[in-house]
Design a protein around this motif. Structure first.
Motif, mmCIF file in Angstrom:
data_model
loop_
_atom_site.group_PDB
_atom_site.id
_atom_site.type_symbol
_atom_site.label_atom_id
_atom_site.label_comp_id
_atom_site.label_asym_id
_atom_site.label_seq_id
_atom_site.Cartn_x
_atom_site.Cartn_y
_atom_site.Cartn_z
ATOM 1 N N GLY A 71 28.149 -73.251 3.676
ATOM 2 C CA GLY A 71 27.201 -72.528 4.522
ATOM 3 C C GLY A 71 27.896 -71.953 5.732
ATOM 4 N N VAL A 72 27.739 -70.647 5.931
ATOM 5 C CA VAL A 72 28.273 -69.980 7.116
ATOM 6 C C VAL A 72 27.081 -69.672 8.019
ATOM 7 N N ALA A 73 26.957 -70.412 9.106
ATOM 8 C CA ALA A 73 25.818 -70.276 10.022
ATOM 9 C C ALA A 73 26.338 -69.757 11.355
ATOM 10 N N PHE A 74 26.160 -68.458 11.585
ATOM 11 C CA PHE A 74 26.638 -67.813 12.802
ATOM 12 C C PHE A 74 25.444 -67.348 13.624
ATOM 13 N N ASP A 75 25.350 -67.826 14.860
ATOM 14 C CA ASP A 75 24.275 -67.388 15.742
ATOM 15 C C ASP A 75 24.713 -67.557 17.183
ATOM 16 N N GLY A 76 23.755 -67.507 18.106
ATOM 17 C CA GLY A 76 24.078 -67.579 19.521
ATOM 18 C C GLY A 76 24.152 -68.988 20.043
ATOM 19 N N THR A 77 23.146 -69.812 19.708
ATOM 20 C CA THR A 77 23.037 -71.144 20.300
ATOM 21 C C THR A 77 22.338 -72.091 19.345
ATOM 22 N N GLY A 78 22.886 -73.290 19.228
ATOM 23 C CA GLY A 78 22.232 -74.351 18.483
ATOM 24 C C GLY A 78 22.764 -75.689 18.955
ATOM 25 N N TYR A 79 21.900 -76.679 19.038
ATOM 26 C CA TYR A 79 22.281 -78.001 19.547
ATOM 27 C C TYR A 79 23.026 -78.759 18.466
ATOM 28 N N GLY A 80 24.299 -79.102 18.751
ATOM 29 C CA GLY A 80 25.125 -79.782 17.770
ATOM 30 C C GLY A 80 24.914 -81.280 17.764
ATOM 31 N N THR A 81 25.355 -81.927 16.689
ATOM 32 C CA THR A 81 25.213 -83.384 16.595
ATOM 33 C C THR A 81 26.091 -84.111 17.596
ATOM 34 N N ASP A 82 27.095 -83.407 18.165
ATOM 35 C CA ASP A 82 27.951 -84.018 19.181
ATOM 36 C C ASP A 82 27.485 -83.689 20.596
ATOM 37 N N GLY A 83 26.313 -83.049 20.720
ATOM 38 C CA GLY A 83 25.769 -82.721 22.027
ATOM 39 C C GLY A 83 26.310 -81.449 22.627
ATOM 40 N N THR A 84 27.217 -80.744 21.917
ATOM 41 C CA THR A 84 27.730 -79.471 22.406
ATOM 42 C C THR A 84 26.937 -78.322 21.787
ATOM 43 N N ILE A 85 27.247 -77.108 22.228
ATOM 44 C CA ILE A 85 26.523 -75.930 21.749
ATOM 45 C C ILE A 85 27.289 -75.326 20.579
ATOM 46 N N TRP A 86 26.683 -75.386 19.402
ATOM 47 C CA TRP A 86 27.278 -74.821 18.200
ATOM 48 C C TRP A 86 26.797 -73.377 18.011
ATOM 49 N N GLY A 87 27.428 -72.698 17.057
ATOM 50 C CA GLY A 87 26.986 -71.335 16.750
ATOM 51 C C GLY A 87 27.932 -70.551 15.874
ATOM 52 N N GLY A 88 29.108 -71.118 15.573
ATOM 53 C CA GLY A 88 30.044 -70.480 14.646
ATOM 54 C C GLY A 88 30.465 -71.493 13.613
ATOM 55 N N GLU A 89 29.547 -71.862 12.716
ATOM 56 C CA GLU A 89 29.684 -73.070 11.896
ATOM 57 C C GLU A 89 29.936 -72.779 10.423
ATOM 58 N N LEU A 90 30.789 -73.599 9.829
ATOM 59 C CA LEU A 90 30.952 -73.635 8.376
ATOM 60 C C LEU A 90 30.580 -75.039 7.928
ATOM 61 N N LEU A 91 29.563 -75.128 7.110
ATOM 62 C CA LEU A 91 29.022 -76.409 6.680
ATOM 63 C C LEU A 91 29.193 -76.569 5.173
ATOM 64 N N ILE A 92 29.442 -77.778 4.733
ATOM 65 C CA ILE A 92 29.231 -78.125 3.330
ATOM 66 C C ILE A 92 27.850 -78.757 3.296
ATOM 67 N N ALA A 93 26.903 -78.081 2.663
ATOM 68 C CA ALA A 93 25.505 -78.477 2.850
ATOM 69 C C ALA A 93 24.710 -78.393 1.560
#
Length: 796
Positions: A514-536
């Motif tokens: 999964g390629v999830a690219f956006d502006g802002t999202g709350y990460g599981t580590d408490g940081t701001i994610w938004g340029g993510e590659l997931l195995i999902a």
């Protein structure tokens, strides 16, 4: 004939069946269709509505009953969607005739509601026929078109449970309503000038204006005035699209500095003069949904500059109600048609509220006395690779369900995200995604959100057993979820919800890259994610890769001011010593060093991997946009400035690992080098876009080698960028990947609620397959995603 696995009746024998039809079969002329079909085939029985759909009893020769059942799907009315036809045998009763019987309101509601539908060709012919009693009547409708969702107060879908209840039918309309041969047979909103709603034109103070309301409204538009128009789902604000002063005044009064306005045109010929209308876009324009369709422009076509400043695309829609058809015929040109609100507020839909909120904006009001029960904005869609891609799913689409490929064991309420919010109710294999609610950043929008959820719960008779929500602690949708009593709750990480939404949109169970690219999202580590590659898959995910984080200097201030992100990236890319001669640094000579120091110090500067913020940084670096007036503006304008002919690409380093890291700073270094060498901004923008595509493909190839997965799902607001999306799909496909993209719900946060619902349902299915003593732990067993979610009891 075989029914339920049992053979009943031989050739020529008489049979009687109880038939249940489920789907969108109320308010779409299904009962009259069944009545006409059964009468034509000389079958006996009856048809009616109940809270689950349509019930039928049909009796006749076995061959004829078989023909009837086949025709239920094949010849169904144009607005209907038949999901299921179930039958069971009954003893024949030897009755005669076929009737429409009274609705049964008992039981748990499971019926579906049709979306509002654009005016059909038959009604338009009557609208233009001087001999017809509905000639020029702005509320003409029939079984095949007109208001549905926005007027429904409850089910079954009958007139007393709509906002037409206050308009008793006259004798002529009553005769049509009860005539099986008439197009308005059991059409609940049917009316005419003698018994239906009426138009009135008012000034900003609320006083009625004399003369024909349509002619007066069109005259106001031609004179450069701002007009408030009451439509299906609320009020719009309109002005002449060819008058720059009028469009500028509308911008000023509405406090909408730059975001493009939509333009309503009278017909397809005008749309073709303004835009490049491909076959998919044409089909969308003339569809019953009647959305705003984004298309590339043909010059300016006479459209005033302030309508869509600096934009290669134009959002165009055709008239979708009789009122709009009449208004456009008198207006002598295209008109701006934008939501009736001040920016960031929900659309006004109540007459008193509209008169108060819109009086400072509108000079004149074209209104009527049919209440709107549910506020609903216009939908926005564009064509992508021979199919539609929804960007805002609202009028014309909601509340028709997204059909799921898997069961939802218990009813789910998914609360959605903070921006571009929708919510979703899922039950069985139906996910009912709400109309666009908007950004949950103020009390009026939050109130609209809460009211919408309660209306959907009543309308579809759903009591959620599970609430799914975004884990961001400050989202108002999250706070709503945590304040409400349910059996279980599940927090669904933002980017996992994006990928799950894409999976549900495509009926794919995963796992995928999964390629999830956006502006802002709350990460599981408490940081701001938004340029993510997931195995999902639907139940969980591993964060397999992401852009290397940089500071977000000033927090939300860096989102509003993209130049701050450019400074943060330059500071990271050049170890605190960016090259001389960059115009960005000259423009902000008095403050860029402080911003860089703020980012390095970490105070109110959380790390972010956001792809959206990287787009912002490049846009500011090359002089496209320093300050954003609406969400995503810098990235949108960067795409607009791109030289489409340039095929060069910057190269971002990829550091292997778990997770792998993509060096966004490499793209900034290359862009800065080109900029100081005098390379044109459009070329730099193209090389950046191509570099992003190259990074996506190379990173996915690394993950394919590690996981064996060859399917990629692309989601997140960044993939509204068609240049990026098209080139990414092409390159990934050429590299041997199957690529999943969005079509039925938006890739932006408007699709988050569907993803949340899909995750909650998947977890519920998994928990029901697992004994309580060996439920899945909070971290997944080997071979499964690390960040698998767990349904938690609400009490925890």
């Amino acid at each position: 004939m075989e029914i339920g696995g049992a053979e009943i009746g031989g050739v020529g024998s008489t049979v009687r069946l109880r038939v249940r039809v489920e789907g969108i079969v109320q308010g779409v002329g299904f009962r009259p269709f069944v009545h006409t079909l059964a009468t034509k085939l000389r079958l006996a029985g009856h048809v009616g509505n109940d809270v689950s759909g349509v019930f039928i009893e049909v009796e006749g020769p076995v061959e004829t009953v078989e023909e009837f059942l086949a025709a239920l799907r094949r010849l169904a009315p144009p607005l209907s969607v038949v999901d299921r036809v179930a039958t069971e045998p009954m003893p024949p009763t030897d009755t005669r005739g076929f009737a429409i019987v009274a609705s049964d309101r008992a039981g748990t509601a499971a019926t579906l509601i049709s979306a509002d539908s654009a005016t059909c060709a038959d009604c338009l012919r009557e609208l233009d026929d001087p001999a017809d009693r509905r000639y020029r009547y702005p509320f003409i409708n029939c079984t095949n078109c007109g208001p549905r969702f926005t007027i429904v107060r409850g089910v079954p879908y009958d007139r007393p449970l709509t906002t037409m209840a206050g308009f008793p039918m006259c004798p002529a309309c009553t005769a049509e309503y009860h005539d099986p041969a008439d197009r308005r047979f059991h059409a609940q909103p049917t009316c005419c000038p003698d018994c239906g709603p009426a138009l009135v034109l008012r000034d900003a103070a609320g006083s009625p204006l004399p003369g024909d309301p349509i002619a007066g409204a069109a005259g106001a538009l031609r004179a450069g005035r701002i007009l408030a128009v009451k439509g299906l789902g609320g009020y719009h604000l309109a002005c002449s699209a060819t008058d720059p002063e009028a469009a500028g005044r509308l911008r000023s009064r509405k406090h909408r500095e730059d975001k493009p306005f939509a333009v309503m045109v009278p017909d397809l010929a005008t749309a073709r003069r303004l835009c490049e209308v491909d076959p998919v876009s044409e089909a969308l324009l003339v569809s019953r949904a009647g959305p705003i369709v984004l298309m590339d422009r043909r010059g300016n076509g006479g459209v005033a500059g302030p309508v869509a400043p600096g934009n290669r695309a134009l959002g165009v829609l055709l008239p979708y109600t009789p009122l709009h058809h009449l208004l456009l015929r008198h207006a002598a040109g295209p008109i701006v048609l934008t939501s009736g609100n001040v920016s960031d507020e929900p659309i006004a839909y109540g007459d008193t509220d509209a008169a108060t909120r819109l009086a400072p904006i509108a000079d004149t009001f074209l209104t009527h006395d049919r209440p709107v029960h549910v506020r609903t904005d216009d939908s926005v869609v564009r064509a992508f690779r021979d199919r539609p891609m929804l960007l805002r799913r609202s009028r014309g689409y909601a509340p028709e369900p997204v059909r799921l490929a898997w069961d939802t064991p218990r009813p789910v309420l998914a609360c959605g995200a903070e921006l571009k919010n929708t919510f979703c109710l899922a039950r069985g294999r139906h996910a009912v995604v709400s109309q666009h609610i908007g950004d949950l950043e103020n009390y009026p929008t939050l109130r609209s959100y809460a009211e919408g959820i309660e209306h959907f719960r009543r309308l579809f008779d759903v009591t959620p057993a599970v609430i799914a929500y975004d884990p961001h602690p400050e989202y108002l949708s999250t706070k709503y979820a945590l304040e409400h009593e349910v059996t279980d709750r599940v927090a669904v990480q933002h980017h996992h919800a994006h990928i799950a939404s894409c999976l549900a949109d495509n009926g794919h169970p995963g796992p995928v890259i999964g390629v999830a690219f956006d502006g802002t999202g709350y990460g599981t580590d408490g940081t701001i994610w938004g340029g993510e590659l997931l195995i999902a898959d639907l139940a969980g995910f591993t964060r397999a890769g992401h852009f290397a984080p940089v500071p977000l200097p000033g927090g939300a201030a860096a989102i509003r001011h993209p130049w701050r992100m450019a400074v943060a990236y330059l500071d990271s890319a050049f170890a605190g010593a960016p090259p001389d001669g960059l115009d960005l640094l000259r423009r902000h000579d008095g403050s860029w060093r402080q911003v860089a120091a703020l980012g390095r110090g970490g105070l109110n500067s959380p790390p972010t991997s956001s792809a959206g913020r990287l787009f912002d940084a490049v846009a500011a670096l090359i002089g496209v946009r320093d300050t954003a007036n609406y969400e995503g503006q810098a990235a949108i304008e960067l795409e607009q400035r791109t030289d489409r002919a340039e095929d060069g690409a910057y190269r971002a380093g990829i550091e292997p690992g778990e997770p792998l890291l993509i060096a966004g700073v490499d793209l900034i270094r290359a862009a800065a080098a080109d900029l100081t060498a005098g390379v044109a901004p459009g070329i730099i923008a193209a090389r950046f876009h191509n570099g992003m595509v190259d990074a996506i493909v190379r990173a996915c190839a690394v993950l394919r080698d590690a996981s064996g997965l060859a399917t990629v799902a692309l989601s997140g607001g960044v993939f509204q960028n068609l240049l990026l999306l098209d080139r990414a799909v092409s390159r990934l496909s050429a590299a041997g990947f199957e690529v999943l993209t969005h079509s039925r719900v938006p890739p932006n946060d408007g699709g988050i609620s569907l993803g949340q619902a899909a995750v909650a349902a998947a977890l519920d299915r998994a928990s029901r397959r697992t004994a309580p003593s060996d439920r899945a732990p909070t971290t997944s067993p080997p071979g499964m995603p690390d960040h698998a979610q767990v349904i938690q009891p609400a009490a925890t």
